[in-house]
Design an enzyme around this catalytic site. Structure first.
Site, PDB file in Angstrom:
ATOM      1  N   ASN A   1       0.876  -1.173   0.000  1.00  0.00           N
ATOM      2  CA  ASN A   1       0.000   0.000   0.000  1.00  0.00           C
ATOM      3  C   ASN A   1       0.912   1.220   0.000  1.00  0.00           C
ATOM      4  OD1 ASN A   1      -1.824   2.024   0.419  1.00  0.00           O
ATOM      5  ND2 ASN A   1      -2.308   1.460   2.540  1.00  0.00           N
TER       6      ASN A   1
ATOM      7  N   LYS B   1       0.144   4.257  -0.350  1.00  0.00           N
ATOM      8  CA  LYS B   1      -0.488   5.457   0.236  1.00  0.00           C
ATOM      9  C   LYS B   1      -0.226   6.671  -0.662  1.00  0.00           C
ATOM     10  CE  LYS B   1       0.176   3.363   4.730  1.00  0.00           C
ATOM     11  NZ  LYS B   1      -0.064   3.536   6.140  1.00  0.00           N
TER      12      LYS B   1
ATOM     13  N   HIS C   1      -9.606   1.133   4.112  1.00  0.00           N
ATOM     14  CA  HIS C   1      -8.390   1.293   4.926  1.00  0.00           C
ATOM     15  C   HIS C   1      -8.692   2.234   6.098  1.00  0.00           C
ATOM     16  CE1 HIS C   1      -4.325   2.428   6.090  1.00  0.00           C
ATOM     17  NE2 HIS C   1      -3.923   1.312   5.483  1.00  0.00           N
TER      18      HIS C   1
ATOM     19  N   GLU D   1      -7.127   4.594   7.334  1.00  0.00           N
ATOM     20  CA  GLU D   1      -6.863   6.025   7.056  1.00  0.00           C
ATOM     21  C   GLU D   1      -8.026   6.650   6.302  1.00  0.00           C
ATOM     22  OE1 GLU D   1      -3.042   5.465   5.233  1.00  0.00           O
ATOM     23  OE2 GLU D   1      -2.217   4.851   7.167  1.00  0.00           O
TER      24      GLU D   1
ATOM     25  N   GLU E   1      -5.933  -5.237   9.931  1.00  0.00           N
ATOM     26  CA  GLU E   1      -4.931  -4.220  10.233  1.00  0.00           C
ATOM     27  C   GLU E   1      -5.275  -3.510  11.540  1.00  0.00           C
ATOM     28  OE1 GLU E   1      -2.674  -3.011   6.440  1.00  0.00           O
ATOM     29  OE2 GLU E   1      -4.310  -1.606   6.756  1.00  0.00           O
TER      30      GLU E   1
ATOM     31  N   GLY F   1       1.940   1.857  10.662  1.00  0.00           N
ATOM     32  CA  GLY F   1       2.902   2.962  10.560  1.00  0.00           C
ATOM     33  C   GLY F   1       3.548   3.330  11.880  1.00  0.00           C
TER      34      GLY F   1
ATOM     35  N   SER G   1       2.936  -2.632  10.264  1.00  0.00           N
ATOM     36  CA  SER G   1       4.385  -2.680  10.478  1.00  0.00           C
ATOM     37  C   SER G   1       5.007  -4.035  10.122  1.00  0.00           C
ATOM     38  CB  SER G   1       4.714  -2.267  11.916  1.00  0.00           C
ATOM     39  OG  SER G   1       4.255  -0.936  12.153  1.00  0.00           O
TER      40      SER G   1
HETATM   41  C1  PEP Z   1      -0.968  -0.016   5.832  1.00  0.00           C
HETATM   42  O1  PEP Z   1      -1.014   1.180   5.640  1.00  0.00           O
HETATM   43  O2  PEP Z   1      -1.821  -0.736   5.306  1.00  0.00           O
HETATM   44  C2  PEP Z   1       0.087  -0.536   6.684  1.00  0.00           C
HETATM   45  C3  PEP Z   1      -0.018  -1.732   7.145  1.00  0.00           C
HETATM   46  O3  PEP Z   1       1.154   0.313   6.947  1.00  0.00           O
HETATM   47  P1  PEP Z   1       2.535  -0.078   7.687  1.00  0.00           P
HETATM   48  O4  PEP Z   1       3.015  -1.380   7.067  1.00  0.00           O
HETATM   49  O5  PEP Z   1       3.451   1.052   7.364  1.00  0.00           O
HETATM   50  O6  PEP Z   1       2.223  -0.239   9.121  1.00  0.00           O
END
Ligand code: PEP
Length: 249
Positions: free
Chosen positions: A10, A12, A95, A97, A167, A173, A213
C-alpha cells in the site's frame, strides 16, 4: 487445498508517476515469486505508469480506493470502470486512514465491495481495531461487525474470491507489530465469522492478510500462522525490503 499467499504493498500518498515507474523497476527483480501473488496498490495518478512498468511480470497493480457509483457528478472520485480500463486488478477498500480522514463507514465499504465484485475487481477489504478497543476487550466483536457489514448481500462464491486485510490501527505505521499470536487470533476469528455468514468452504477459500508494520524481519513468522495468508504492507512496500517480505521463506 492450501491457500496461495498474497502480499500487497500500500503505497499510500507516496511517489509521483515518474518515481512510481522507477520504484516498480527497482522492485520487479526483487519480488519474483512462483508461490506468492504480488500486488502494488498505488496512488490513482500513478496507475498508468505502474501498469506499463510491470507488464510481463508477476506483479498486479491495485488501486487504493474506488467510488461505488458508476459515473456522474462525483467530483474527484474514480469509478471501477476507470480502474479496470487502466489495467487495475485489485482495490483496497476501507483502509483505516480512509475511515479516519475521509469519513468512510462500514456501509460505504459494503457498497464499494459490491461494486468492485460486480465489475470484476478483487477487493482487499480492511478491518481492524483501535488501541482503545483492544484494551476494552471488544476488538473481536468490533471486527466481526465490520466483516458482517462489509459482506452484507455478497454471495458466497464472490466472497470466496475477495481478500480481507486485518490491520490493527495501533500497528499501522507505528513500528509496533501485533505479535504472531495476536494477529493469528484475529485472522482466525475473521475466518470463523466468514464460516458463520457463509460456510466452511468459503471460509477455507478466502485469503486473510495481516497488516501493521510488517517488515523483512517479522514477515516469515507472521505468514507461518495457519490463518494468515500474507500481508498488506505500507512503509516497507516502498523499499527493497518488500522483495524480502514477498520471498519470506
Ligand atoms: C498499511 O497502511 O496498510 C500498513 C499496514 O502500513 P505499515 O506497514 O506502514 O504499518
Amino acid at each position: 487445498m492450501a491457500r496461495r499467499k498474497i502480499v500487497a504493498g500500500n503505497w499510500k500518498m507516496n511517489k509521483t508517476p515518474s518515481e512510481a515507474k522507477a520504484l516498480c523497476e527497482e522492485l520487479i527483480p526483487l519480488v519474483k515469486s512462483d508461490d506468492v501473488d504480488v500486488v502494488f496498490c498505488v496512488p490513482a495518478i500513478d496507475i498508468p505508469a505502474a501498469v506499463e512498468a510491470v507488464k510481463g511480470t508477476n506483479i498486479c497493480i491495485g488501486a487504493e480506493n474506488l467510488y461505488f457509483e458508476d459515473k456522474g457528478a462525483y467530483t474527484g472520485e474514480i469509478s471501477a470502470d476507470m480502474l479496470l480500463d487502466a489495467g487495475v486488478k485489485f482495490v483496497i477498500i476501507g483502509h483505516s486512514e480512509r475511515r479516519e480522514y475521509f469519513a468512510e463507514t462500514d456501509e460505504t465499504v459494503n457498497k464499494k465491495v459490491k461494486k468492485a465484485i460486480e465489475k470484476g475487481l478483487t477487493p482487499i477489504i480492511c478491518c481492524g481495531e483501535s488501541l482503545t478497543q483492544r484494551k476494552q476487550g471488544i476488538y473481536l466483536d468490533w471486527i466481526r461487525m465490520q466483516i458482517k457489514i462489509a459482506f452484507q448481500d455478497v454471495a458466497a462464491a464472490d466472497a470466496a474470491k475477495t481478500v480481507i486485510a486485518y490491520e490493527p490501527i495501533w500497528a499501522i505505521g507505528t513500528g509496533e507489530t501485533a505479535t504472531d499470536d495476536q494477529a493469528e487470533e484475529v485472522c482466525k476469528a475473521i475466518r470463523d465469522c466468514i464460516c458463520e455468514i457463509y460456510d466452511q468452504a468459503t471460509a477455507e477459500a478466502i485469503r486473510i492478510q495481516y497488516g501493521g508494520s510488517v517488515n523483512a524481519g517479522n514477515a516469515a513468522s507472521l505468514f507461518s500462522k495457519p490463518d494468515i495468508d500474507g500481508g498488506l504492507v505500507g512503509g516497507a512496500s516502498l523499499k527493497a525490503d518488500f522483495g524480502k517480505i514477498v520471498n519470506y521463506k
